[in-house]
Design an enzyme around this catalytic site. Structure first.
Site, PDB file in Angstrom:
ATOM      1  N   CYS A 154      24.066  16.000  20.563  1.00 44.21           N
ATOM      2  CA  CYS A 154      23.729  16.583  19.268  1.00 44.21           C
ATOM      3  C   CYS A 154      22.206  16.355  19.009  1.00 44.21           C
ATOM      4  O   CYS A 154      21.589  17.244  18.366  1.00 44.21           O
ATOM      5  CB  CYS A 154      24.585  16.153  18.215  1.00 44.21           C
ATOM      6  SG  CYS A 154      26.120  16.941  18.100  1.00 44.21           S
ATOM      7  N   CYS A 168      32.938  22.274  20.916  1.00 44.84           N
ATOM      8  CA  CYS A 168      33.060  21.159  20.222  1.00 44.84           C
ATOM      9  C   CYS A 168      33.825  21.519  18.980  1.00 44.84           C
ATOM     10  O   CYS A 168      33.874  20.970  17.861  1.00 44.84           O
ATOM     11  CB  CYS A 168      31.842  20.238  19.559  1.00 44.84           C
ATOM     12  SG  CYS A 168      30.903  19.737  21.370  1.00 44.84           S
ATOM     13  N   CYS A 197      26.539  16.193  13.164  1.00 49.86           N
ATOM     14  CA  CYS A 197      25.951  16.371  14.163  1.00 49.86           C
ATOM     15  C   CYS A 197      24.624  15.716  14.307  1.00 49.86           C
ATOM     16  O   CYS A 197      23.906  15.234  15.132  1.00 49.86           O
ATOM     17  CB  CYS A 197      25.299  17.779  14.319  1.00 49.86           C
ATOM     18  SG  CYS A 197      24.357  18.449  13.181  1.00 49.86           S
TER      19      CYS A 197
HETATM   20  S1  SF4 Z   1      27.998  20.198  18.943  1.00 43.84           S
HETATM   21 FE1  SF4 Z   1      28.833  19.862  21.114  1.00 43.84          FE
HETATM   22  S2  SF4 Z   1      27.676  21.219  22.246  1.00 43.84           S
HETATM   23 FE2  SF4 Z   1      26.748  21.373  20.514  1.00 43.84          FE
HETATM   24  S3  SF4 Z   1      24.955  19.818  20.541  1.00 43.84           S
HETATM   25 FE3  SF4 Z   1      26.698  18.583  19.638  1.00 43.84          FE
HETATM   26  S4  SF4 Z   1      27.767  17.633  21.223  1.00 43.84           S
HETATM   27 FE4  SF4 Z   1      26.255  19.329  21.917  1.00 43.84          FE
END
Ligand code: SF4
Length: 238
Positions: A115, A201, A225
Site C-alpha cells: 500500500c 484485498c 492503506c
Molecule cells: S490494497 Fe492490496 S494490492 Fe492494493 S496496494 Fe494495498 S496491499 Fe497492494
C-alpha cells in the site's frame, strides 16, 4: 470565515444532525475551504461511493475545483472503467499511479509495504505536483474501527490541511445522497461490496463493519492503506 477545527463532539453530530443538516454542513465546510485556499484546494477521489458524494458536493460549491485519483495495477476492471468515465466527465481529475517493479505477492506478504508503494507514494506525488495546501477526502467516522477518531479538519503534515467534509455521515446517508442527486457510482456496489479497494484485498463481507471486507486474512483486516495515517509531505522512506 476561516477553516478551523470544531470543538463540537463529532459523535453527537453524527447522531443528532439530520440528512439535510449534514449536507448543508458539508457544503459549508467545502465553501469555506474553497474561499481560503482557492486553486490549492484539491479533492481526492478514490472512485468509491463516499468520494462520489464529496466530488459532487465540491462541484456544487465550485465547478472548476480540481481533483486527483490514485489508482494501482490491482484495481478491478470495473473500477478502472468507472475511472475512465469519470475522467471523461471531469477532465480536471488527474490520475496518479506507481508502475515501478514490486516483489510478487507483496500484497500478501507485506500489505503495508504494498500500500505504501502503490497508494501512499502516488498520493504524496499528487500533493506535491498539484501544489496542494488543503485536500478533501471522503473519510467517514462510521466506516469502521480505524476511522472513529478523525476530525473534520486535520493538520497531520505541517502546511497541509485535510478536510473530511462528510466525516459525520452514515453509510445510509451516502446512498440517500447518491440516489437523490442521481450521482453515477462504481458498479461494483451492485455485487454486494460495501467498501472498495484493490481486487486481491477487497471482498464481499457480511461483517457489520463497513470495511470488514478489506485485507481479509492479513494483519490489516478492516484497516487502512496508509494515506490517512502516514505522512504525506515529508520525504519519508519506507
Ligand atoms: S490494497 Fe492490496 S494490492 Fe492494493 S496496494 Fe494495498 S496491499 Fe497492494
Amino acid at each position: 470565515m476561516a477553516l478551523t477545527a470544531t470543538t463540537e463532539d463529532i459523535q453527537h453530530l453524527v447522531t443528532h444532525l439530520n440528512f439535510a443538516e449534514k449536507v448543508q454542513r458539508s457544503l459549508r465546510l467545502i465553501k469555506t475551504a474553497c474561499d481560503e485556499y482557492g486553486e490549492r484546494l484539491v479533492v481526492a477521489n478514490s472512485l468509491g461511493k463516499d468520494s462520489s458524494v464529496v466530488w459532487h458536493l465540491a462541484k456544487r460549491v465550485s465547478p472548476g475545483i480540481p481533483g486527483f485519483i490514485v489508482t494501482t495495477r490491482f484495481k478491478p476492471p470495473e473500477t478502472k472503467q468507472f475511472m475512465r468515465e469519470e475522467v471523461r466527465r471531469y477532465p480536471e481529475l488527474r490520475i496518479f499511479e506507481n508502475n515501478g517493479e514490486i516483489p510478487d505477492r507483496l500484497h500478501r506478504t507485506q500489505p503495508d509495504r504494498c500500500c505504501d508503494i502503490l497508494k501512499v507514494q502516488p498520493t504524496r506525488r499528487a500533493i506535491e505536483e498539484m501544489d496542494v495546501a488543503c485536500w478533501v477526502t471522503g473519510l467517514r467516522c462510521t466506516e469502521g474501527r480505524t476511522r472513529t477518531d478523525f476530525q473534520e479538519i486535520e493538520e497531520r503534515d505541517e502546511g497541509l490541511l485535510k478536510l473530511n467534509p462528510i466525516l459525520i455521515w452514515y453509510e445510509r446517508e451516502i446512498w440517500q445522497y447518491l440516489s437523490l442527486y442521481g450521482v453515477p457510482v462504481n458498479p461494483l456496489y451492485k455485487e454486494g461490496y460495501r467498501s472498495l479497494g484493490c481486487a486481491p484485498c477487497t471482498h464481499i463481507s457480511s461483517s457489520p463493519d463497513e470495511r470488514g471486507g478489506r485485507w481479509i486474512g492479513t494483519s490489516k483486516c478492516g484497516g487502512e492503506c496508509g494515506i490517512h495515517t502516514r505522512p504525506l509531505k515529508n520525504d519519508y522512506q519506507i
